[in-house]
Write an enzyme that holds these catalytic residues in place. Sequence first.
Site, mmCIF file in Angstrom:
data_model
loop_
_atom_site.group_PDB
_atom_site.id
_atom_site.type_symbol
_atom_site.label_atom_id
_atom_site.label_comp_id
_atom_site.label_asym_id
_atom_site.label_seq_id
_atom_site.Cartn_x
_atom_site.Cartn_y
_atom_site.Cartn_z
ATOM 1 N N GLU A 25 -5.175 -12.938 7.690
ATOM 2 C CA GLU A 25 -3.760 -12.854 7.291
ATOM 3 C C GLU A 25 -2.804 -12.867 8.483
ATOM 4 O O GLU A 25 -3.223 -12.652 9.628
ATOM 5 C CB GLU A 25 -3.518 -11.616 6.425
ATOM 6 N N LYS A 160 -5.225 3.069 4.342
ATOM 7 C CA LYS A 160 -4.784 4.241 5.084
ATOM 8 C C LYS A 160 -4.329 5.321 4.116
ATOM 9 O O LYS A 160 -3.849 5.007 3.018
ATOM 10 C CB LYS A 160 -3.586 3.864 5.948
HETATM 11 N N1 PSU Z 1 -1.967 -1.861 5.612
HETATM 12 C C1 PSU Z 1 -2.346 -1.807 6.891
HETATM 13 N N2 PSU Z 1 -1.985 -2.792 7.727
HETATM 14 C C2 PSU Z 1 -1.224 -3.859 7.310
HETATM 15 C C3 PSU Z 1 -0.832 -3.905 5.944
HETATM 16 C C4 PSU Z 1 -1.228 -2.882 5.130
HETATM 17 O O1 PSU Z 1 -3.017 -0.870 7.282
HETATM 18 O O2 PSU Z 1 -0.878 -4.745 8.114
HETATM 19 C C5 PSU Z 1 -0.043 -5.077 5.453
HETATM 20 C C6 PSU Z 1 -0.954 -6.112 4.763
HETATM 21 O O3 PSU Z 1 -0.441 -7.404 4.991
HETATM 22 C C7 PSU Z 1 -0.808 -5.740 3.302
HETATM 23 C C8 PSU Z 1 0.653 -5.344 3.242
HETATM 24 O O4 PSU Z 1 -1.100 -6.810 2.414
HETATM 25 O O5 PSU Z 1 0.870 -4.635 4.454
HETATM 26 C C9 PSU Z 1 0.982 -4.503 2.043
HETATM 27 O O6 PSU Z 1 2.352 -4.303 1.989
HETATM 28 P P1 PSU Z 1 3.002 -3.570 0.718
HETATM 29 O O7 PSU Z 1 2.496 -2.161 0.780
HETATM 30 O O8 PSU Z 1 4.476 -3.661 0.929
HETATM 31 O O9 PSU Z 1 2.495 -4.308 -0.489
#
Ligand code: PSU
Length: 304
Positions: A25, A160
């Site tokens: 990604e 996390k």
């Molecule tokens: N969690 C992490 N590192 C990240 C992300 C999430 O520990 O880089 C990023 C990923 O791209 C994930 C996104 O798909 O954040 C999720 O964002 P949201 O919670 O806004 O859906």
Amino acid sequence: MNQFLDIKPEVKAALDAGKPVVALESTIISHGMPYPQNVETALAVEEIVRQNGAVPATIAIIGGRLKAGLTPEEIEYFGKKGPEIAKASRRDFAMLCARGEDGACTVTTTMMIAHMAGIQVFATGGIGGVHRGAETTMDISADLEELAQTPVMVVCAGCKSILDIGLTLEYLETHGVPVIGMGTEDMPAFYTTKSGFKVDYRVDTPAELAKFFATHLALGMRGGILVGNPIPEQYSMDPAVINPAIDAAIAEANALGIKGKATTPFLLAKVKDLTGGDSLDSNIQLVFNNAAVAAKTAAELCAL
Ligand code: PSU
Ligand code: MN
């Protein structure tokens, strides 16, 4: 082929020849880590995928084109621009293409583009999930909905504890997404090997994982699968250090009224600041580890 999709020639050649490919990604590059570690890490992850027998395809939206596979120059561009690049989730997909803009792909949009391109295995760090306090905010990542509907394997180190890991697993269960532990019965918690919650099934080798996923696909199951691959022990963090940092980051986000798509990047950056960069080292190492497992599994899938 989808008219908006560009598959990098090396990736296309591998897919046409039935060779293993691993999707990676780009939100982790532009929003998940600072420059220049983000670019160094992204290039190193690609190298690890190659060393483990697969072709890497870092996924992003550039000028309204869906890119399955980036050049090193494009990775550098994403890393340097950082959070200026829009974080692209499913709801942003068509507008970014219509306007010819750039988008950093989250787990959601990486799964979408990987599937369009015919890539079955994807490695990342952590996924989004059900946020703590979601019973009032309704903040649930689109990543979970994508896992429910797109047949791609996502190899991660868990999520996390900025999230409610128990509720995240409940949500996945409701949507029929199998959660597999690589070499463990415990759902990993990104910086630490155990979250206190159990996975659905344990596998111990990439070959076993490949056989399971091939069966999932052969059954015509609609959604993806989630693989929790624990951070290597020597890089795992002390819960007594990381948990208070996460709690403080959440308290600050609430006090500042941070909402919506800004929440996850804010919490990630804050946790990194509060742990003095140690968390960044762990983050990099767990991504390397996931890339290796994903590449080996993609190779096993192709050998079936
Ligand atoms: N969690 C992490 N590192 C990240 C992300 C999430 O520990 O880089 C990023 C990923 O791209 C994930 C996104 O798909 O954040 C999720 O964002 P949201 O919670 O806004 O859906
Ligand atoms: Mn959200």
